[in-house]
Design a protein around this motif. Sequence first.
Motif, mmCIF file in Angstrom:
data_model
loop_
_atom_site.group_PDB
_atom_site.id
_atom_site.type_symbol
_atom_site.label_atom_id
_atom_site.label_comp_id
_atom_site.label_asym_id
_atom_site.label_seq_id
_atom_site.Cartn_x
_atom_site.Cartn_y
_atom_site.Cartn_z
ATOM 1 N N SER A 1 0.838 -1.202 0.000
ATOM 2 C CA SER A 1 0.000 0.000 0.000
ATOM 3 C C SER A 1 0.875 1.254 0.000
ATOM 4 O O SER A 1 2.089 1.175 0.150
ATOM 5 C CB SER A 1 -0.924 0.008 1.218
ATOM 6 N N GLY A 2 0.265 2.392 -0.170
ATOM 7 C CA GLY A 2 0.988 3.658 -0.153
ATOM 8 C C GLY A 2 1.660 3.957 -1.477
ATOM 9 O O GLY A 2 1.367 3.354 -2.504
ATOM 10 N N ALA A 3 2.591 4.900 -1.446
ATOM 11 C CA ALA A 3 3.337 5.285 -2.647
ATOM 12 C C ALA A 3 4.250 4.146 -3.072
ATOM 13 O O ALA A 3 4.695 3.343 -2.246
ATOM 14 C CB ALA A 3 4.146 6.546 -2.362
ATOM 15 N N ILE A 4 4.537 4.082 -4.362
ATOM 16 C CA ILE A 4 5.373 3.012 -4.914
ATOM 17 C C ILE A 4 6.640 3.602 -5.536
ATOM 18 O O ILE A 4 6.604 4.676 -6.131
ATOM 19 C CB ILE A 4 4.582 2.199 -5.967
ATOM 20 N N GLY A 5 7.750 2.891 -5.374
ATOM 21 C CA GLY A 5 8.996 3.192 -6.060
ATOM 22 C C GLY A 5 9.360 1.975 -6.888
ATOM 23 O O GLY A 5 9.330 0.853 -6.379
ATOM 24 N N ILE A 6 9.691 2.160 -8.155
ATOM 25 C CA ILE A 6 9.969 1.054 -9.074
ATOM 26 C C ILE A 6 11.427 1.156 -9.525
ATOM 27 O O ILE A 6 11.865 2.208 -10.011
ATOM 28 C CB ILE A 6 9.023 1.107 -10.283
ATOM 29 N N PHE A 7 12.176 0.051 -9.383
ATOM 30 C CA PHE A 7 13.609 0.060 -9.668
ATOM 31 C C PHE A 7 14.012 -1.066 -10.603
ATOM 32 O O PHE A 7 13.560 -2.201 -10.453
ATOM 33 C CB PHE A 7 14.401 -0.073 -8.365
ATOM 34 N N ALA A 8 14.924 -0.750 -11.532
ATOM 35 C CA ALA A 8 15.535 -1.751 -12.395
ATOM 36 C C ALA A 8 16.874 -2.185 -11.836
ATOM 37 O O ALA A 8 17.260 -3.347 -11.961
ATOM 38 C CB ALA A 8 15.710 -1.201 -13.812
ATOM 39 N N ASN A 9 17.621 -1.254 -11.207
ATOM 40 C CA ASN A 9 18.956 -1.561 -10.714
ATOM 41 C C ASN A 9 19.225 -1.111 -9.289
ATOM 42 O O ASN A 9 20.196 -1.534 -8.702
ATOM 43 C CB ASN A 9 20.011 -0.928 -11.634
#
Length: 122
Positions: A48-56
Amino acid sequence: MRHKLLGAAATIGAIGMVVAAAPTASAATGYARCPDNRMCVFTGPNGSGAIGIFANGDVNLADGTGPTGLNNNIESMRNRTSGSWCFYKDTSYNGYVWRGGPGGGANTIPAATNVISSLKRC
């Protein structure tokens, strides 16, 4: 008679437009928001909440070059990559606190909750 047919056609056309405008699928929520081949972190529990999306990864979650609002504010993650990710309480990958393996989503362990300042594939 011609006016009645045109009126009926206009009504059918309006109905068809309403049906076409209706959404076909609901937006993803929780852990399902995380795209394939990415590590996702969330500011709340259970995706839940804000999301951070990472490749590396990110060497400094506080520096403003990546997603904002995540530094010392991560409570859950979903790893949709094929490898493990390491989480650190300090910037520059210092102060190791947790490793998240591939697979489903999980809440952070207590030692990692709201203290993460950097993360990377490990």
